[in-house]
Design a protein around this motif. Structure first.
Motif, PDB file in Angstrom:
ATOM      1  N   PHE A  10       0.829  -1.208   0.000  1.00 53.71           N
ATOM      2  CA  PHE A  10       0.000   0.000   0.000  1.00 53.71           C
ATOM      3  C   PHE A  10       0.861   1.254   0.000  1.00 53.71           C
ATOM      4  O   PHE A  10       0.634   2.188  -0.765  1.00 53.71           O
ATOM      5  N   LEU A  11       1.859   1.299   0.867  1.00 50.72           N
ATOM      6  CA  LEU A  11       2.692   2.493   0.971  1.00 50.72           C
ATOM      7  C   LEU A  11       3.468   2.764  -0.318  1.00 50.72           C
ATOM      8  O   LEU A  11       3.599   3.912  -0.726  1.00 50.72           O
ATOM      9  N   LYS A  12       3.943   1.725  -0.962  1.00 52.80           N
ATOM     10  CA  LYS A  12       4.624   1.923  -2.246  1.00 52.80           C
ATOM     11  C   LYS A  12       3.662   2.462  -3.293  1.00 52.80           C
ATOM     12  O   LYS A  12       4.026   3.294  -4.116  1.00 52.80           O
ATOM     13  N   HIS A  13       2.427   1.995  -3.240  1.00 55.16           N
ATOM     14  CA  HIS A  13       1.406   2.444  -4.197  1.00 55.16           C
ATOM     15  C   HIS A  13       1.097   3.937  -4.018  1.00 55.16           C
ATOM     16  O   HIS A  13       1.014   4.678  -4.994  1.00 55.16           O
ATOM     17  N   ILE A  14       0.934   4.381  -2.793  1.00 53.59           N
ATOM     18  CA  ILE A  14       0.533   5.772  -2.579  1.00 53.59           C
ATOM     19  C   ILE A  14       1.692   6.762  -2.694  1.00 53.59           C
ATOM     20  O   ILE A  14       1.463   7.965  -2.723  1.00 53.59           O
ATOM     21  N   GLU A  15       2.912   6.272  -2.789  1.00 52.92           N
ATOM     22  CA  GLU A  15       4.046   7.184  -2.971  1.00 52.92           C
ATOM     23  C   GLU A  15       3.884   8.045  -4.218  1.00 52.92           C
ATOM     24  O   GLU A  15       4.420   9.137  -4.295  1.00 52.92           O
ATOM     25  N   ALA A  37      -3.154   8.102  13.026  1.00 51.69           N
ATOM     26  CA  ALA A  37      -2.353   6.890  12.832  1.00 51.69           C
ATOM     27  C   ALA A  37      -1.906   6.752  11.378  1.00 51.69           C
ATOM     28  O   ALA A  37      -0.760   6.373  11.105  1.00 51.69           O
ATOM     29  N   ILE A  38      -2.784   7.077  10.453  1.00 51.24           N
ATOM     30  CA  ILE A  38      -2.418   7.009   9.032  1.00 51.24           C
ATOM     31  C   ILE A  38      -1.296   7.986   8.730  1.00 51.24           C
ATOM     32  O   ILE A  38      -0.318   7.657   8.059  1.00 51.24           O
ATOM     33  N   ASN A  39      -1.408   9.202   9.255  1.00 51.77           N
ATOM     34  CA  ASN A  39      -0.351  10.183   9.029  1.00 51.77           C
ATOM     35  C   ASN A  39       0.961   9.767   9.679  1.00 51.77           C
ATOM     36  O   ASN A  39       2.032  10.001   9.134  1.00 51.77           O
ATOM     37  N   ARG A  40       0.873   9.130  10.834  1.00 53.43           N
ATOM     38  CA  ARG A  40       2.085   8.638  11.499  1.00 53.43           C
ATOM     39  C   ARG A  40       2.760   7.562  10.642  1.00 53.43           C
ATOM     40  O   ARG A  40       3.977   7.542  10.488  1.00 53.43           O
ATOM     41  N   GLU A  41       1.960   6.677  10.045  1.00 50.10           N
ATOM     42  CA  GLU A  41       2.512   5.630   9.173  1.00 50.10           C
ATOM     43  C   GLU A  41       3.176   6.238   7.941  1.00 50.10           C
ATOM     44  O   GLU A  41       4.244   5.798   7.522  1.00 50.10           O
ATOM     45  N   LEU A  42       2.526   7.251   7.358  1.00 52.79           N
ATOM     46  CA  LEU A  42       3.125   7.926   6.200  1.00 52.79           C
ATOM     47  C   LEU A  42       4.482   8.515   6.573  1.00 52.79           C
ATOM     48  O   LEU A  42       5.467   8.361   5.844  1.00 52.79           O
ATOM     49  N   LYS A  43       4.531   9.170   7.709  1.00 50.75           N
ATOM     50  CA  LYS A  43       5.764   9.817   8.167  1.00 50.75           C
ATOM     51  C   LYS A  43       6.870   8.794   8.438  1.00 50.75           C
ATOM     52  O   LYS A  43       8.032   9.027   8.109  1.00 50.75           O
ATOM     53  N   MET A  44       6.502   7.665   9.008  1.00 45.22           N
ATOM     54  CA  MET A  44       7.504   6.653   9.330  1.00 45.22           C
ATOM     55  C   MET A  44       7.998   5.933   8.081  1.00 45.22           C
ATOM     56  O   MET A  44       9.130   5.444   8.050  1.00 45.22           O
ATOM     57  N   TRP A  45       7.177   5.873   7.043  1.00 41.29           N
ATOM     58  CA  TRP A  45       7.577   5.229   5.791  1.00 41.29           C
ATOM     59  C   TRP A  45       8.536   6.141   5.026  1.00 41.29           C
ATOM     60  O   TRP A  45       9.638   5.726   4.679  1.00 41.29           O
ATOM     61  N   ARG A  46       8.094   7.360   4.747  1.00 44.80           N
ATOM     62  CA  ARG A  46       8.928   8.361   4.057  1.00 44.80           C
ATOM     63  C   ARG A  46       8.497   9.723   4.554  1.00 44.80           C
ATOM     64  O   ARG A  46       7.383  10.163   4.294  1.00 44.80           O
ATOM     65  N   ARG A  47       9.348  10.382   5.245  1.00 44.84           N
ATOM     66  CA  ARG A  47       9.028  11.655   5.903  1.00 44.84           C
ATOM     67  C   ARG A  47       8.412  12.683   4.945  1.00 44.84           C
ATOM     68  O   ARG A  47       7.516  13.428   5.303  1.00 44.84           O
TER      69      ARG A  47
END
Length: 77
Positions: A10-15, A37-47
């Protein structure tokens, strides 16, 4: 960010998304906490993902009454 749930796929897709639109169900459990929580996950994946424009759409607004106003106020902040 740890690969659980949709995780990395999912995270690779939304990049590639230039803007994030969050659909928030005001009747779900802890909707503002899930948004954070979603925003925290985004930040932890790629700031840099957290710096992209974000829109918040509260679903079922035709059913929302004054009791939901605190949620609306939190999301506007």
């Amino acid at each position: 960010h740890k690969g659980q749930g949709l995780g990395h796929q999912f995270l690779k897709h939304i990049e590639r998304a230039p803007v994030f639109i969050h659909l928030v169900d005001p009747f779900g459990p802890k909707p503002f906490r899930h948004f954070l929580a979603i925003n925290r996950e985004l930040k932890m994946w790629r700031r840099e993902l957290i710096e992209r424009p974000q829109l918040v759409a509260i679903t079922k607004m035709d059913l929302v009454d004054e009791e939901m106003q605190p949620l609306v106020d939190e999301l506007r902040a």
